[in-house]
Every structure is written in C-alpha cells, then in structure tokens.
Scaffold this motif. Structure first.
Motif, PDB file in Angstrom:
ATOM      1  N   ASP A   1      37.081  -2.842  22.185  1.00  0.00           N
ATOM      2  CA  ASP A   1      35.773  -2.274  21.850  1.00  0.00           C
ATOM      3  C   ASP A   1      35.409  -1.114  22.762  1.00  0.00           C
ATOM      4  O   ASP A   1      34.310  -0.562  22.648  1.00  0.00           O
ATOM      5  N   GLY A   2      36.307  -0.774  23.664  1.00  0.00           N
ATOM      6  CA  GLY A   2      36.045   0.310  24.587  1.00  0.00           C
ATOM      7  C   GLY A   2      36.998   0.250  25.759  1.00  0.00           C
ATOM      8  O   GLY A   2      38.040  -0.425  25.706  1.00  0.00           O
ATOM      9  N   PHE A   3      36.656   0.970  26.836  1.00  0.00           N
ATOM     10  CA  PHE A   3      37.512   1.051  28.023  1.00  0.00           C
ATOM     11  C   PHE A   3      36.708   0.657  29.250  1.00  0.00           C
ATOM     12  O   PHE A   3      35.570   1.106  29.439  1.00  0.00           O
ATOM     13  N   GLY A   4      37.304  -0.166  30.112  1.00  0.00           N
ATOM     14  CA  GLY A   4      36.692  -0.569  31.371  1.00  0.00           C
ATOM     15  C   GLY A   4      37.517  -0.052  32.531  1.00  0.00           C
ATOM     16  O   GLY A   4      38.600  -0.582  32.798  1.00  0.00           O
TER      17      GLY A   4
ATOM     18  N   GLU B   1      41.104   8.947  29.574  1.00  0.00           N
ATOM     19  CA  GLU B   1      40.622   7.708  28.957  1.00  0.00           C
ATOM     20  C   GLU B   1      39.174   7.854  28.492  1.00  0.00           C
ATOM     21  O   GLU B   1      38.801   7.351  27.424  1.00  0.00           O
ATOM     22  N   ARG B   2      38.354   8.572  29.294  1.00  0.00           N
ATOM     23  CA  ARG B   2      36.960   8.773  28.890  1.00  0.00           C
ATOM     24  C   ARG B   2      36.873   9.581  27.609  1.00  0.00           C
ATOM     25  O   ARG B   2      36.104   9.254  26.693  1.00  0.00           O
ATOM     26  N   ASN B   3      37.633  10.649  27.522  1.00  0.00           N
ATOM     27  CA  ASN B   3      37.588  11.492  26.329  1.00  0.00           C
ATOM     28  C   ASN B   3      38.092  10.743  25.095  1.00  0.00           C
ATOM     29  O   ASN B   3      37.511  10.872  24.011  1.00  0.00           O
ATOM     30  N   ALA B   4      39.156   9.970  25.274  1.00  0.00           N
ATOM     31  CA  ALA B   4      39.687   9.211  24.137  1.00  0.00           C
ATOM     32  C   ALA B   4      38.688   8.161  23.672  1.00  0.00           C
ATOM     33  O   ALA B   4      38.519   7.933  22.460  1.00  0.00           O
ATOM     34  N   THR B   5      38.001   7.529  24.621  1.00  0.00           N
ATOM     35  CA  THR B   5      36.993   6.522  24.264  1.00  0.00           C
ATOM     36  C   THR B   5      35.832   7.167  23.521  1.00  0.00           C
ATOM     37  O   THR B   5      35.322   6.612  22.538  1.00  0.00           O
ATOM     38  N   ALA B   6      35.415   8.353  23.966  1.00  0.00           N
ATOM     39  CA  ALA B   6      34.327   9.058  23.287  1.00  0.00           C
ATOM     40  C   ALA B   6      34.721   9.440  21.874  1.00  0.00           C
ATOM     41  O   ALA B   6      33.912   9.330  20.939  1.00  0.00           O
TER      42      ALA B   6
ATOM     43  N   LEU C   1      29.885   9.033  37.867  1.00  0.00           N
ATOM     44  CA  LEU C   1      28.817   9.640  37.076  1.00  0.00           C
ATOM     45  C   LEU C   1      29.284  10.911  36.377  1.00  0.00           C
ATOM     46  O   LEU C   1      28.809  11.233  35.278  1.00  0.00           O
ATOM     47  N   ASP C   2      30.202  11.630  37.003  1.00  0.00           N
ATOM     48  CA  ASP C   2      30.733  12.849  36.380  1.00  0.00           C
ATOM     49  C   ASP C   2      31.423  12.558  35.048  1.00  0.00           C
ATOM     50  O   ASP C   2      31.541  13.454  34.196  1.00  0.00           O
ATOM     51  N   LEU C   3      31.880  11.335  34.855  1.00  0.00           N
ATOM     52  CA  LEU C   3      32.542  10.954  33.601  1.00  0.00           C
ATOM     53  C   LEU C   3      31.541  10.640  32.491  1.00  0.00           C
ATOM     54  O   LEU C   3      31.954  10.363  31.364  1.00  0.00           O
ATOM     55  N   ASP C   4      30.255  10.676  32.793  1.00  0.00           N
ATOM     56  CA  ASP C   4      29.206  10.354  31.820  1.00  0.00           C
ATOM     57  C   ASP C   4      29.483   9.008  31.147  1.00  0.00           C
ATOM     58  O   ASP C   4      29.579   8.911  29.920  1.00  0.00           O
ATOM     59  N   PRO C   5      29.581   7.942  31.951  1.00  0.00           N
ATOM     60  CA  PRO C   5      29.901   6.624  31.375  1.00  0.00           C
ATOM     61  C   PRO C   5      28.715   6.058  30.602  1.00  0.00           C
ATOM     62  O   PRO C   5      27.568   6.492  30.766  1.00  0.00           O
ATOM     63  N   ASP C   6      29.000   5.071  29.778  1.00  0.00           N
ATOM     64  CA  ASP C   6      27.931   4.361  29.080  1.00  0.00           C
ATOM     65  C   ASP C   6      27.219   3.393  30.018  1.00  0.00           C
ATOM     66  O   ASP C   6      26.046   3.074  29.792  1.00  0.00           O
ATOM     67  N   PHE C   7      27.927   2.922  31.033  1.00  0.00           N
ATOM     68  CA  PHE C   7      27.276   2.110  32.060  1.00  0.00           C
ATOM     69  C   PHE C   7      28.151   2.042  33.295  1.00  0.00           C
ATOM     70  O   PHE C   7      29.362   2.270  33.241  1.00  0.00           O
ATOM     71  N   LEU C   8      27.507   1.753  34.432  1.00  0.00           N
ATOM     72  CA  LEU C   8      28.185   1.518  35.695  1.00  0.00           C
ATOM     73  C   LEU C   8      28.139   0.032  36.015  1.00  0.00           C
ATOM     74  O   LEU C   8      27.240  -0.687  35.571  1.00  0.00           O
ATOM     75  N   VAL C   9      29.089  -0.404  36.829  1.00  0.00           N
ATOM     76  CA  VAL C   9      29.122  -1.786  37.300  1.00  0.00           C
ATOM     77  C   VAL C   9      29.038  -1.791  38.828  1.00  0.00           C
ATOM     78  O   VAL C   9      29.725  -1.005  39.490  1.00  0.00           O
ATOM     79  N   HIS C  10      28.207  -2.661  39.366  1.00  0.00           N
ATOM     80  CA  HIS C  10      28.016  -2.955  40.791  1.00  0.00           C
ATOM     81  C   HIS C  10      26.956  -2.057  41.435  1.00  0.00           C
ATOM     82  O   HIS C  10      25.844  -2.496  41.694  1.00  0.00           O
ATOM     83  N   VAL C  11      27.301  -0.820  41.821  1.00  0.00           N
ATOM     84  CA  VAL C  11      26.364   0.111  42.466  1.00  0.00           C
ATOM     85  C   VAL C  11      25.642  -0.585  43.625  1.00  0.00           C
ATOM     86  O   VAL C  11      24.415  -0.620  43.710  1.00  0.00           O
ATOM     87  N   VAL C  12      26.429  -1.111  44.535  1.00  0.00           N
ATOM     88  CA  VAL C  12      25.887  -1.796  45.710  1.00  0.00           C
ATOM     89  C   VAL C  12      25.392  -0.793  46.755  1.00  0.00           C
ATOM     90  O   VAL C  12      24.444  -1.082  47.490  1.00  0.00           O
ATOM     91  N   HIS C  13      25.995   0.391  46.797  1.00  0.00           N
ATOM     92  CA  HIS C  13      25.724   1.329  47.885  1.00  0.00           C
ATOM     93  C   HIS C  13      25.264   2.699  47.385  1.00  0.00           C
ATOM     94  O   HIS C  13      25.798   3.733  47.825  1.00  0.00           O
ATOM     95  N   PRO C  14      24.261   2.766  46.524  1.00  0.00           N
ATOM     96  CA  PRO C  14      23.807   4.091  46.083  1.00  0.00           C
ATOM     97  C   PRO C  14      22.988   4.790  47.155  1.00  0.00           C
ATOM     98  O   PRO C  14      22.229   4.160  47.893  1.00  0.00           O
ATOM     99  N   GLU C  15      23.150   6.087  47.228  1.00  0.00           N
ATOM    100  CA  GLU C  15      22.299   6.917  48.065  1.00  0.00           C
ATOM    101  C   GLU C  15      21.212   7.541  47.190  1.00  0.00           C
ATOM    102  O   GLU C  15      21.297   7.468  45.954  1.00  0.00           O
TER     103      GLU C  15
END
Length: 337
Positions: free
Chosen positions: A148-151, A163-168, A190-204
């Motif tokens: 159903d997509g790529f992880g 992989e991002r372009n093929a998934t799009a 973020l540069d890959l324009d994902p549909d979602f991120l996982v974890h993000v424990v250490h954002p600035e």
C-alpha cells in the motif's frame, strides 16, 4: 446490530448515553436515550506504526543499543528475520494480529521488511482476520508496488528519492523514520515530502516549523523510544503543530497494545485525554487514508465495547479519561470490526 451504553460520539468523543445502530458494516444511527447498560462504546483503534515481523523475537536483545537492535542490514532483528522460516514469521505475525483484533484495533500501518515476499507473508498472516493492515513495503520499489506504499528506514540509511517518486506515481503512502536518534535526518526526510514521519524524538525549532508549514503528520511511539534509550518525543509540541498519531513500533520491544500506548502517552505528555484518544483512533486513520476512528452516522461500524462496570472502570468520574488512562484488554466485552 444495536450496542447500548455510553457512546463516545463524534470527532470530539462526546460521551452520550444511548445506542449505536450498525447495519451492513456502517453506523446508521446514534440515538441519545436513557439505557440500562453501563458499557462504554469507543471507536476502534488505528495503530499508526508497527513492525510486527519482530513477533518472532519478543524481548530479544536486552541491553543493546538502537542500532544494534534494528539498524539494517545487520541489526539483531534483521539477523533473526533472515534466520526464521517463512512459516515461523507468518504464525508469529498472525498471533500479534489476533491480539490486536481482540483488543479493538481495526487497522495498523506496518513497515514490512522482506521485500515483496515480506508483503505477501503479512497478507497471509492477516487472512481471515478482521484487522486490515496498511502495508508499507521496504527495501525495493517492487515491494512498494506489491503493498500500500513505502516505509523508509530513514534518511541516514539512504537517499530514497527514487522510492519516493515511484510511490508518488502510484498514488500510495510514503512514510519515513526521522529524528529517532538525533535531529540530523529530519531535514532530509522532510525534503522528500513524505505523507508522514515516524518518531521525531529530537526536533529542533526549525523542524517543528517545517512540519507545521508542510502539514506533515507524525506517528509517535513513546514506549519504544523509552525502551531503546533515545528519549521521548515532545508530544505536546508536535500536537500543537500537526496531526499526531500513536504507534506501538517493534513487537520485539513492546506489545501491539493501543491501551498501553495511550496510557503511557497520556501520563507522559501534557495533552488532554481526548487528544490522546484521537491519536489512537481518528488521527491514525487519517494518515492511512481510512474512514474509521470516529463514531458517527455514515462512518464504518468499527468499534469496541468496554465494560464500564468492571472492577477497573466502575465509578469513573470522567469516562474519556478512564478509557485513555486505565482501560485495558481485561475491560473489553466486545469488538466489532
């Protein structure tokens, strides 16, 4: 089908006494009325991030670092997955899915190792059960095409633009781990324009601004992050910027219990019980492109029924808070998926 009790109705989970009417898999009515039942009717869960292939190795690797546990290609989990037979992996995954089914999880977003064969193995494990996995293939474009997509494992492991372009092009979901160990891989993700991120424990602050501006949802897995020693995600900060959903991550580390994840998140983060329940239901559904996670007329009739008179829940003064912070598998009296 008619279910009576206190119904957590609508996107705000407003507790109303009455009944839910389900016909042909859809909610046709929520009738507000005095009833005798002490049950609590809750939307079914959506687990926003899992690795259930790890069901073959529960509690393996105590004391190992995150990289030693899960980093591809030679982290412990990957070695154990390669060593296990297909039959062992399918049976272990099926048992985890059965647990999800019994505890009211309607769907889960799985980052599925093993290429195309890994995708097929998970579909076999879920066959005949009422839980619908949203499978994100890993490692190859072919796995994405079968799923159903790529992880993606994370920007530190590769560039992933192909992989991002093929998934799009396929119109499918693209998710990626980011900011689990440190902040260095968040901007490339973020540069890959994902549909979602996982974890993000250490954002600035810059990352939080970009996440907000791009409206990119985040699946957080606080129990897993604590176990692996990477810290805990700033759930409140993320919640103030974007859609946040809860995931249970690797079955090696944690049970796929949304009850436990809700309780932990609610007691860890300065957010309301309603916000946490949304993270466990409608927010995960939003990421997955599903219509469940809310009890309302016309929505799918996917729900669980809790015994409000159980020794654990009896006498609760705030029903939503009790569901989020103390309900568990032992309080489930019925599941409708």
């Amino acid at each position: 089908m008619i279910i009576e009790g206190t119904v957590l109705r609508g996107p705000e989970f407003d507790p109303v006494e009455g009944r839910v009417v389900v016909e042909d898999g859809a909610i046709t009515a929520i009738e507000e009325e005095s009833v005798d039942s002490s049950d609590i009717v809750v939307p079914a869960f959506v687990n926003a991030h899992t690795h259930i292939g790890d069901s073959i190795a529960k509690e393996a690797g105590a004391g190992l670092s995150l990289d030693e546990l899960v980093a591809p290609p030679d982290g412990l989990k990957h070695r154990l997955l390669r060593a296990a037979s297909r039959e062992e992996k399918v049976e272990a995954m099926r048992r985890s899915i059965r647990m999800m089914e019994r505890t009211g999880t309607a769907s889960f977003l799985e980052f599925r190792e093993g290429g195309v064969e890994g995708v097929y193995a998970l579909r076999e494990a879920a066959e005949g059960l009422d839980v619908d996995p949203v499978i994100l293939g890993r490692e190859t474009v072919e796995a994405m095409e079968a799923a159903d997509g790529f992880g993606a494992s994370g920007a530190r492991d590769g560039e992933f633009s192909r992989e991002r372009n093929a998934t799009a092009r396929e119109g499918k979901i693209f998710g990626i781990h980011a900011g689990e160990r440190d902040p260095t891989d968040i901007n490339p993700a973020l540069d890959l324009d994902p549909d979602f991120l996982v974890h993000v424990v250490h954002p600035e602050p810059l990352h939080l601004d970009r996440i907000e501006d791009s409206e990119i949802p985040v699946a957080v897995c606080p129990r897993s992050n604590l176990v692996t020693g990477v810290g805990v995600p700033p759930i409140r900060d993320l919640h103030e910027r974007t859609t946040v959903a809860l995931g249970t991550d690797n079955v090696m580390l944690n049970s796929p219990s949304m009850f436990r994840e809700m309780e932990f998140a609610a007691k860890l983060a300065d957010v309301s019980a309603r916000d946490v329940l949304a993270m466990a239901t409608r927010n995960g559904a939003q990421i997955a492109g599903l219509d469940c996670g809310v009890l309302a007329e016309g929505r799918p009739g996917k729900l669980l029924v809790l015994d409000g008179d159980s020794d654990n829940l009896a006498g609760a003064q705030d029903v939503v808070r009790a569901v989020v912070r103390r309900a568990g598998a032992g309080d489930v009296s019925d599941v409708v998926l």
